[in-house]
Scaffold this motif. Structure first.
Motif, PDB file in Angstrom:
ATOM      1  N   LYS A   1      -1.525  21.350  -4.130  1.00 35.08           N
ATOM      2  CA  LYS A   1      -0.443  21.356  -3.149  1.00 35.08           C
ATOM      3  C   LYS A   1      -0.519  22.655  -2.357  1.00 35.08           C
ATOM      4  O   LYS A   1      -0.895  23.698  -2.900  1.00 35.08           O
ATOM      5  CB  LYS A   1       0.925  21.288  -3.836  1.00 35.08           C
ATOM      6  CG  LYS A   1       1.196  20.025  -4.596  1.00 35.08           C
ATOM      7  CD  LYS A   1       2.556  20.121  -5.245  1.00 35.08           C
ATOM      8  CE  LYS A   1       2.775  18.967  -6.202  1.00 35.08           C
ATOM      9  NZ  LYS A   1       3.962  19.170  -7.022  1.00 35.08           N
TER      10      LYS A   1
ATOM     11  N   PRO B   1       2.351  24.470  -0.440  1.00 37.10           N
ATOM     12  CA  PRO B   1       3.734  24.549   0.036  1.00 37.10           C
ATOM     13  C   PRO B   1       3.848  25.226   1.397  1.00 37.10           C
ATOM     14  O   PRO B   1       4.686  24.879   2.195  1.00 37.10           O
ATOM     15  CB  PRO B   1       4.461  25.350  -1.029  1.00 37.10           C
ATOM     16  CG  PRO B   1       3.521  25.546  -2.140  1.00 37.10           C
ATOM     17  CD  PRO B   1       2.167  25.138  -1.705  1.00 37.10           C
ATOM     18  N   ASP B   2       2.994  26.216   1.640  1.00 35.79           N
ATOM     19  CA  ASP B   2       2.895  26.811   2.967  1.00 35.79           C
ATOM     20  C   ASP B   2       1.428  27.133   3.205  1.00 35.79           C
ATOM     21  O   ASP B   2       0.586  26.908   2.343  1.00 35.79           O
ATOM     22  CB  ASP B   2       3.796  28.047   3.111  1.00 35.79           C
ATOM     23  CG  ASP B   2       3.510  29.106   2.075  1.00 35.79           C
ATOM     24  OD1 ASP B   2       2.392  29.641   2.084  1.00 35.79           O
ATOM     25  OD2 ASP B   2       4.405  29.414   1.277  1.00 35.79           O
TER      26      ASP B   2
ATOM     27  N   GLU C   1      -1.295  25.695  -4.849  1.00 36.18           N
ATOM     28  CA  GLU C   1      -0.888  25.431  -6.228  1.00 36.18           C
ATOM     29  C   GLU C   1      -1.805  24.357  -6.800  1.00 36.18           C
ATOM     30  O   GLU C   1      -1.861  23.248  -6.288  1.00 36.18           O
ATOM     31  CB  GLU C   1       0.562  24.970  -6.291  1.00 36.18           C
ATOM     32  CG  GLU C   1       1.551  26.043  -5.941  1.00 36.18           C
ATOM     33  CD  GLU C   1       2.986  25.568  -5.978  1.00 36.18           C
ATOM     34  OE1 GLU C   1       3.221  24.362  -6.203  1.00 36.18           O
ATOM     35  OE2 GLU C   1       3.878  26.397  -5.775  1.00 36.18           O
TER      36      GLU C   1
END
Length: 177
Positions: free
Chosen positions: A124, A126-127, A132
């Motif tokens: 992932k 997130p930004d 992650e």
């Protein structure tokens, strides 16, 4: 005597473990993991715990004892909670984007770096500056994080590059006039 090896690994509720054909198989809510067993160590499942003991008094058996117990513990922890590594990207124009089963990195090269995500892992972003990586196999999670970091390790002068969350980078002072 191994202080780590002496401790039995507790099997939480909802997790089953069995030994067959020279392999330990652990099944839990997040999936199933299997590990080949070492001949230098004996494994036993009793009373909701997995015990690991050296097969003999030899130095090789004693040196495998603690490591094998930790590997068994990682199997149990992986199928119950899973493992996560977080990478931070520092640098002007450096960014990452997860796209389906691959991750696209822009790390200051003349080309983008496209890496396929290994089977069993989830990535992932997130930004744009955070990655992650999560999965049930600790070795796979750590290996993929290391492969991403290898593309642009943090440099000591400006700190630009890919680093693990919480990693300390020793900074150097630049040239003086």
């Amino acid at each position: 005597m191994s202080r780590i090896g002496k401790k039995p690994v507790a099997i939480p509720g909802g997790v089953t473990a069995e030994i067959n054909n020279g392999a330990l198989s652990v099944k839990g809510p997040k999936g199933t993991l299997t590990m080949g067993l070492s001949d230098l160590v004996t494994y036993s499942i009793e009373d909701g715990t997995i015990s690991v003991k050296p097969a003999n008094d030899g130095k090789a058996a004693r040196s495998h004892w603690g490591m094998q117990r930790t590997l068994v513990s990682n199997l149990v922890e992986g199928v119950t909670q899973g493992f996560t590594k977080t990478l931070d990207i520092t640098g002007v124009g450096y960014r990452a984007a997860a796209q389906g089963k691959s991750i696209k990195l822009q790390l200051g090269f003349s080309h983008d770096v496209d890496l396929p995500v290994p089977e069993g892992l989830e990535v992932k972003t997130p930004d744009q500056t955070t990655i992650e990586i999560s999965g049930i196999d600790k070795q796979k999670v750590g290996q993929f994080a290391a492969e991403i970091r290898e593309w642009r390790k943090p440099e000591p002068y400006k700190g630009k590059g890919v680093r693990y969350r919480g990693e300390f980078i020793f900074r150097k002072e630049g040239k003086k006039k």
